[in-house]
Design an enzyme around this catalytic site. Structure first.
Site, short mmCIF file in Angstrom:
data_model
loop_
_atom_site.label_atom_id
_atom_site.label_comp_id
_atom_site.label_asym_id
_atom_site.label_seq_id
_atom_site.Cartn_x
_atom_site.Cartn_y
_atom_site.Cartn_z
N HIS A 92 15.04 7.64 1.70
CA HIS A 92 14.45 7.39 3.01
C HIS A 92 14.99 6.11 3.64
O HIS A 92 14.34 5.52 4.50
CB HIS A 92 12.92 7.37 2.90
N ASP A 104 11.10 -0.61 0.31
CA ASP A 104 10.75 -2.02 0.05
C ASP A 104 11.85 -2.79 -0.67
O ASP A 104 11.74 -4.00 -0.87
CB ASP A 104 9.44 -2.11 -0.74
N PRO A 129 0.82 -1.22 0.00
CA PRO A 129 0.00 0.00 0.00
C PRO A 129 0.85 1.26 0.00
O PRO A 129 1.98 1.26 0.51
CB PRO A 129 -0.80 -0.12 1.32
N ASP A 130 0.32 2.32 -0.62
CA ASP A 130 1.01 3.61 -0.49
C ASP A 130 0.63 4.21 0.86
O ASP A 130 0.00 3.56 1.69
CB ASP A 130 0.66 4.54 -1.66
N PHE A 131 1.01 5.44 1.09
CA PHE A 131 0.79 6.01 2.42
C PHE A 131 -0.51 6.80 2.54
O PHE A 131 -1.19 6.71 3.54
CB PHE A 131 1.98 6.93 2.78
N ARG A 132 -0.86 7.55 1.50
CA ARG A 132 -1.89 8.57 1.69
C ARG A 132 -3.19 8.35 0.92
O ARG A 132 -4.11 9.15 1.06
CB ARG A 132 -1.33 9.95 1.33
N ASN A 163 11.10 4.85 -1.46
CA ASN A 163 10.62 3.55 -0.99
C ASN A 163 11.65 2.80 -0.16
O ASN A 163 12.85 2.91 -0.40
CB ASN A 163 10.19 2.69 -2.18
#
Length: 373
Positions: A181, A164, A88-91, A162
């Site tokens: 990040h 991941d 899933p993305d964040f927003r 990302n």
């Protein structure tokens, strides 16, 4: 930020280093002057910016890529390029990560990525990490499109938000990447006087054993090397952008809301003539160029009368990459690459998990034995 301050304090150790430093400062100053000149000329309606694209469309970008003039492509990517992998993305309302964290009893969604909260209460983060841990997902069309750009000799760098590690799984090297990040690829002890490093398999074993990772040396918490709120970005982020963004011929932004700084400000650091392509569900990064100058926003211009280099392709990121690859004549090659790579990942997973095969066979054998009694 701390990383920038650290770099500034380190004096050149040789005459050659000093000359390179001077040259870098001159290039940086020239780039800033070029930006200022372009900013004021466009704001005041003076002069005409150099147009590189024949048309402000995906096809226009494709023609530029095929022209031979585009040699250095930089990607800026976010969570939107991994959603089709099941991450899933964040927003995104309803489906985004921040919309589905109620089960962790957080004071507010972002707390799960705050370093202070993590040190006091690490359980929610590691519970989430079990769900999203690298190795459970396969790269998407977007990841392989970046890999294909590398194989065509056009990738300068991929800047990713990302954590991941799917860019690495897709075949990008550490040199190809700036993991702005951070990454799960390595972990470190948070103990003040320790800082021991641990590899991905060590962390994975702890997380999937429902254990809070503790340092083998000092018993302090061990944290994956992802950047939490309250931490500085990796030094590589600041050092790489100084050399990359003055040389970029095309910037491709994919799957990011461009709401997190300083990553979002990168779109304003390319030369004034450099085309910028956004592949995203919605337009983002728009704003006054003056705020881009201050490092506070993107400043992309898709629709005004003064628009001359920015293109927005709206839709699913995979579809945008396929559309561009199709125009470039790369679509079949891209789809074949993904098919072969996914097959190899599946084969490796099956080979490394013999217990699962035995578990699948065992119930069938027991059923057979029971039926003959």
């Amino acid at each position: 930020m701390a990383a920038e301050a650290k770099e500034a304090k380190e004096p050149p150790t040789t005459l050659e280093d000093s000359e390179e430093s001077d040259s870098s400062e001159e290039n940086s100053s020239a780039s800033e002057m070029d930006f200022l000149r372009d900013l004021f000329s466009r704001t005041l309606g003076l002069g005409t910016p150099e147009k590189v694209l024949d048309e402000l469309s995906l096809e226009g970008v494709g023609k530029f890529l095929l022209s031979g003039k585009c040699k250095n492509v930089v990607f800026m990517v976010g969570a939107g390029i991994s959603t089709s992998a099941g991450i899933p993305d964040f927003r995104s309302p309803g489906s985004g990560l921040y919309s589905n964290l109620q089960k962790y009893n957080l004071p507010y969604p972002e707390a799960i990525f705050e370093v202070g909260f993590f040190k006091q209460n690490p359980e929610p983060f590691f519970a989430l990490a079990r769900e999203l841990y690298p190795g459970q997902f396969k790269p998407t069309i977007c990841h392989y499109f970046i890999r294909l750009m590398k194989e065509k000799g056009m990738l300068l760098r991929c800047y990713t938000q990302n954590i991941d590690t799917l860019e690495r799984v897709a075949g990008l090297s550490s040199d190809d990447l700036v993991e702005a990040h951070g990454t799960f690829h390595t972990s470190h002890c948070v103990g003040t006087f320790c800082g021991a490093e641990y590899p991905l398999p060590w962390m994975k074993e702890k997380i999937f054993s429902d254990l809070i990772p503790k340092c083998d040396k000092c018993n302090s918490l061990v944290k994956p090397d992802i950047v939490f709120f309250g931490e500085s970005l990796p030094p590589r982020f600041f050092s790489a952008l100084k050399s990359d963004f003055k040389n970029v011929d095309l910037l491709i932004v994919m799957g990011t809301s461009l709401q997190v700084q300083p990553f979002a400000s990168l779109v304003g650091k390319v030369p004034s003539k450099t085309p910028r392509l956004l592949i995203n569900k919605e337009k983002t990064g728009e704003g006054d160029s003056f705020f881009g100058l201050l490092g506070l926003g993107g400043g992309m211009d898709f629709d005004s009368e003064k628009a001359y280099r920015d293109v927005a392709w709206l839709g699913h990121c995979d579809d945008g990459c396929l559309a561009l690859a199709d125009f470039l004549g790369w679509k079949a090659e891209l789809e074949d690459m993904m098919k072969k790579e996914h097959a190899a990942i599946d084969a490796a997973t099956e080979k490394s998990s013999p217990k699962k095969t035995e578990e699948k066979k065992s119930p069938e054998k027991k059923q057979g034995e029971k039926s003959t009694e």
